[in-house]
Design a protein around this motif. Structure first.
Motif, PDB file in Angstrom:
ATOM      1  N   UNK A  19      36.842  23.444  42.662  1.00 55.03           N
ATOM      2  CA  UNK A  19      38.265  23.782  42.538  1.00 55.03           C
ATOM      3  C   UNK A  19      38.516  25.069  41.750  1.00 55.03           C
ATOM      4  N   UNK A  20      38.023  25.207  40.523  1.00 57.54           N
ATOM      5  CA  UNK A  20      38.296  26.458  39.786  1.00 57.54           C
ATOM      6  C   UNK A  20      37.609  27.674  40.396  1.00 57.54           C
ATOM      7  N   UNK A  21      36.476  27.470  41.075  1.00 58.29           N
ATOM      8  CA  UNK A  21      35.783  28.592  41.715  1.00 58.29           C
ATOM      9  C   UNK A  21      36.643  29.162  42.842  1.00 58.29           C
ATOM     10  N   UNK A  22      37.178  28.281  43.670  1.00 58.94           N
ATOM     11  CA  UNK A  22      38.045  28.739  44.762  1.00 58.94           C
ATOM     12  C   UNK A  22      39.305  29.413  44.218  1.00 58.94           C
ATOM     13  N   UNK A  23      39.814  28.887  43.105  1.00 56.75           N
ATOM     14  CA  UNK A  23      41.010  29.495  42.529  1.00 56.75           C
ATOM     15  C   UNK A  23      40.794  30.960  42.206  1.00 56.75           C
ATOM     16  N   UNK A  24      39.649  31.268  41.619  1.00 50.08           N
ATOM     17  CA  UNK A  24      39.346  32.665  41.288  1.00 50.08           C
ATOM     18  C   UNK A  24      39.083  33.489  42.548  1.00 50.08           C
ATOM     19  N   UNK A  25      38.374  32.930  43.512  1.00 48.53           N
ATOM     20  CA  UNK A  25      38.102  33.652  44.756  1.00 48.53           C
ATOM     21  C   UNK A  25      39.394  34.005  45.484  1.00 48.53           C
ATOM     22  N   UNK A  26      40.392  33.122  45.374  1.00 49.18           N
ATOM     23  CA  UNK A  26      41.685  33.404  46.006  1.00 49.18           C
ATOM     24  C   UNK A  26      42.363  34.600  45.351  1.00 49.18           C
ATOM     25  N   UNK A  27      42.133  34.790  44.054  1.00 47.35           N
ATOM     26  CA  UNK A  27      42.679  35.960  43.378  1.00 47.35           C
ATOM     27  C   UNK A  27      41.950  37.236  43.797  1.00 47.35           C
ATOM     28  N   UNK A  28      40.657  37.120  44.086  1.00 37.22           N
ATOM     29  CA  UNK A  28      39.861  38.294  44.432  1.00 37.22           C
ATOM     30  C   UNK A  28      40.009  38.710  45.889  1.00 37.22           C
ATOM     31  N   UNK A  29      40.042  37.727  46.792  1.00 31.76           N
ATOM     32  CA  UNK A  29      40.005  38.025  48.221  1.00 31.76           C
ATOM     33  C   UNK A  29      41.267  37.631  48.981  1.00 31.76           C
ATOM     34  N   UNK A  30      42.237  37.077  48.275  1.00 39.22           N
ATOM     35  CA  UNK A  30      43.471  36.679  48.939  1.00 39.22           C
ATOM     36  C   UNK A  30      43.499  35.204  49.254  1.00 39.22           C
ATOM     37  N   UNK A  31      44.716  34.643  49.298  1.00 37.44           N
ATOM     38  CA  UNK A  31      44.861  33.202  49.529  1.00 37.44           C
ATOM     39  C   UNK A  31      44.473  32.819  50.957  1.00 37.44           C
ATOM     40  N   UNK A  32      44.846  33.657  51.902  1.00 37.78           N
ATOM     41  CA  UNK A  32      44.683  33.322  53.318  1.00 37.78           C
ATOM     42  C   UNK A  32      43.220  33.091  53.692  1.00 37.78           C
ATOM     43  N   UNK A  33      42.350  34.010  53.278  1.00 34.61           N
ATOM     44  CA  UNK A  33      40.934  33.914  53.637  1.00 34.61           C
ATOM     45  C   UNK A  33      40.297  32.678  53.008  1.00 34.61           C
ATOM     46  N   UNK A  34      40.506  32.471  51.717  1.00 28.81           N
ATOM     47  CA  UNK A  34      39.850  31.367  51.020  1.00 28.81           C
ATOM     48  C   UNK A  34      40.419  30.021  51.468  1.00 28.81           C
ATOM     49  N   UNK A  35      41.736  29.953  51.677  1.00 29.52           N
ATOM     50  CA  UNK A  35      42.330  28.713  52.180  1.00 29.52           C
ATOM     51  C   UNK A  35      41.748  28.365  53.549  1.00 29.52           C
ATOM     52  N   UNK A  74      50.352  36.674  36.012  1.00 31.84           N
ATOM     53  CA  UNK A  74      50.664  37.514  37.169  1.00 31.84           C
ATOM     54  C   UNK A  74      49.942  37.027  38.413  1.00 31.84           C
ATOM     55  N   UNK A  75      50.276  37.630  39.556  1.00 27.12           N
ATOM     56  CA  UNK A  75      49.703  37.224  40.842  1.00 27.12           C
ATOM     57  C   UNK A  75      48.185  37.204  40.793  1.00 27.12           C
ATOM     58  N   UNK A  76      47.597  38.206  40.152  1.00 19.78           N
ATOM     59  CA  UNK A  76      46.142  38.364  40.161  1.00 19.78           C
ATOM     60  C   UNK A  76      45.410  37.227  39.453  1.00 19.78           C
ATOM     61  N   UNK A  77      46.115  36.412  38.674  1.00 16.51           N
ATOM     62  CA  UNK A  77      45.467  35.315  37.948  1.00 16.51           C
ATOM     63  C   UNK A  77      46.046  33.953  38.320  1.00 16.51           C
ATOM     64  N   UNK A  78      46.989  33.937  39.248  1.00 14.58           N
ATOM     65  CA  UNK A  78      47.663  32.678  39.566  1.00 14.58           C
ATOM     66  C   UNK A  78      46.721  31.657  40.197  1.00 14.58           C
ATOM     67  N   UNK A  79      45.801  32.116  41.034  1.00 13.89           N
ATOM     68  CA  UNK A  79      44.851  31.190  41.652  1.00 13.89           C
ATOM     69  C   UNK A  79      43.947  30.541  40.620  1.00 13.89           C
ATOM     70  N   UNK A  80      43.414  31.347  39.694  1.00 11.17           N
ATOM     71  CA  UNK A  80      42.540  30.810  38.653  1.00 11.17           C
ATOM     72  C   UNK A  80      43.305  29.859  37.743  1.00 11.17           C
ATOM     73  N   UNK A  81      44.551  30.203  37.422  1.00 10.56           N
ATOM     74  CA  UNK A  81      45.354  29.342  36.553  1.00 10.56           C
ATOM     75  C   UNK A  81      45.640  28.003  37.224  1.00 10.56           C
ATOM     76  N   UNK A  82      46.027  28.042  38.502  1.00 10.94           N
ATOM     77  CA  UNK A  82      46.292  26.804  39.230  1.00 10.94           C
ATOM     78  C   UNK A  82      45.021  25.982  39.380  1.00 10.94           C
ATOM     79  N   UNK A  83      43.904  26.661  39.647  1.00 10.68           N
ATOM     80  CA  UNK A  83      42.630  25.958  39.767  1.00 10.68           C
ATOM     81  C   UNK A  83      42.228  25.265  38.475  1.00 10.68           C
ATOM     82  N   UNK A  84      42.496  25.924  37.338  1.00  5.01           N
ATOM     83  CA  UNK A  84      42.153  25.309  36.051  1.00  5.01           C
ATOM     84  C   UNK A  84      42.958  24.032  35.827  1.00  5.01           C
TER      85      UNK A  84
END
Length: 502
Positions: free
Chosen positions: A59-75, A382-392
């Motif tokens: 879960x937290x790994x995907x959260x960070x990847x979504x910040x790096x590569x975008x939500x669409x690709x990782x989802x 901010x947007x760039x950390x929202x995936x990691x924050x939600x994953x945490x």
């Protein structure tokens, strides 16, 4: 997200959440039949445990990847893995295969949940985001109600394999909708991926969860295996913290936990999930074994919470910007604490409506706690950390349930053995082997029917004694949740921070 069709993407997210939410209840309903066909009763619990483990770790790994590569690709990757794992699970020829394929399915599920809520956080501003949390919570409620029905229908009239195969077309709908209607715009530049941090984190958390899931059952708590796993977990997690401090793009930025909104909200999520798993696992046991209700009736004990939770979440989403996010969270924590306090009043002859009331109050409290904390976490970065924050946050909740079920299991076993040791000699004709057989029957989900009146009374007293140990602990955790909620920043500070990161 320019040119994104919010309505269609929201539908895709609702489908994805439903897909993952209904999985647990459907599989639980079908598992007795699956075990009879595939054999391998000893692996029964691993069908659930391995799924929880891989979901929690990724879960937290995907959260960070979504910040790096975008939500669409990782989802999309997560949905594909979940659907592929589902198809493989449905094709399993033995329990060993099913366990491995469930692990694969869990790897996909680890992406679906955090990125779904991250996408919703991107699509909707603060107040609308809070209302959407109520809508998505209602999906969990519907899944909780439909899961046993759907699982039973497939097992009785089609095949248990279709509880997994049905995920393929449903997942395809979500995948296609996201592919067509979600359009992201963010800067694409060279990525520095924290491979080492992800690997070390995976090993450390896997060792911790494996030890927690097997300690006291497969291995004794003081065995070399469990001690070694805890040592390994401590070493690798300490190494992970060091890696994250020096990594260019840390997988789980440590700065998140210096933010009081995120730190306190994650602690609330951990503690409330700790309480939640105790209610989900042990209240049905009281209903079925002590009150003598059917398995269906004991399972339906959870239904009021499945209805009250989305209601509480909806109310919280509507009012948190009027009365304040902190005040809304505190109200939820008070309700959770009141539900655990009510548990302390449960006695052998307590009526069924006691348990219905407890689950209603707890469901409302969970709704009031979950919605504002999720919204605050997403608004604090901010947007760039929202995936990691939600994953945490999702990871904190998963860890709370995993540790909770382990602690409560140990308390239950200790309570049963304590009562049996102190009182068994006073019951004529009860041999140790007979007592062991009764305990195995009950721990395997069996009922206490067919026992003599005296033996039934003894078993009821023994179970009540053990379960009250759990209820007392749940009350303590409920109070701690309330105390922690008071440390949330004021609503004014939350709103100021939200403006800064917007």
């Amino acid at each position: 997200m320019r040119h994104t069709n919010r309505q269609m993407v929201t539908v895709a997210m609702l489908v994805a959440v439903f897909l993952v939410a209904i999985d647990v209840t459907v599989v639980s309903t079908a598992m007795p039949h699956i075990v009879r066909e595939l054999h391998g009763l000893s692996l029964y619990s691993w069908v659930f445990a391995i799924y929880t483990l891989t979901t929690s770790v990724t879960t937290p790994i995907y959260g960070k990847l979504a910040d790096l590569f975008g939500r669409k690709v990782i989802f999309s990757i997560g949905v594909i893995l979940f659907v592929l794992g589902s198809a493989l699970s449905g094709a399993s020829q033995n329990m060993t295969e099913l366990v491995w394929f469930r692990a694969f399915q869990g790897i996909g599920a680890g992406a679906v949940m955090p990125i779904t809520f991250t996408i919703i956080g991107d699509l909707f501003p603060g107040e609308q985001r809070a209302r959407m949390q109520g809508l998505f919570s209602s999906v969990w409620g519907v899944a909780g109600l439909l899961g046993p029905l759907v699982g039973g229908l497939f097992v009785d009239h089609v095949s248990w394999r279709w509880i997994f195969y049905i995920n393929v077309p449903v997942g395809a709908v979500s995948f296609v909708l996201v592919l067509l209607f979600l359009h992201e715009k963010f800067e694409r530049h060279a990525k520095s991926i924290d491979y080492l941090g992800a690997a070390v984190f995976t090993v450390g958390v896997s060792a911790l969860l494996y030890a927690l899931l097997n300690g006291g059952s497969q291995y004794a708590w003081d065995s070399g295996t469990i001690i070694g796993l805890f040592v390994a977990a401590a070493v690798f997690l300490a190494g992970f913290v060091w890696i994250e401090r020096v990594a260019k793009e840390p997988m789980l930025p440590l700065s998140l936990f210096s933010n009081p909104v995120i730190a306190v909200s994650n602690m609330i999520g951990f503690l409330s999930s700790f309480v939640l798993i105790g209610a989900n696992v042990y209240l049905p046991m009281w209903i079925q074994t002590i009150l003598g209700h059917s398995a269906t009736s004991s399972g339906l004990t959870l239904m009021p919470m499945s209805i009250a939770w989305p209601l509480g979440s909806t109310f919280a989403g509507r009012f948190m910007y009027r009365v304040g996010a902190k005040r809304t969270t505190v109200i939820g924590a008070i309700l959770v604490a009141c539900a655990t306090l009510w548990l302390l009043a449960v006695a052998l002859h307590s009526p069924y409506w006691f348990f219905v009331g407890i689950m209603v109050v707890m469901g409302l409290g969970m709704g009031y706690v979950t919605t504002p904390t999720t919204v605050m976490i997403q608004s604090a970065v901010p947007w760039q950390m929202r995936g990691a924050a939600t994953g945490s946050n999702q990871f904190s909740r998963s860890l709370g349930q995993t540790i909770g079920v382990t602690v409560f299991g140990a308390l239950f076993n200790a309570g049963v053995q304590d009562y049996a040791t102190r009182h068994a000699n006073g019951l004529a004709g009860l041999s140790s082997s007979r007592l062991t057989g009764i305990l195995n029957q009950l721990s395997g989900g069996g009922s206490a029917t067919g026992l003599s009146a005296g033996l039934k009374a003894f078993v009821d007293q023994m179970l009540a004694h053990a379960l009250h140990h759990i209820f007392i602990t749940m009350f303590g955790i409920g109070l701690l949740t309330l105390v922690v909620s008071w440390f949330l920043p004021s609503h004014q500070k939350v709103m100021e921070q939200q403006k800064q990161v917007a």
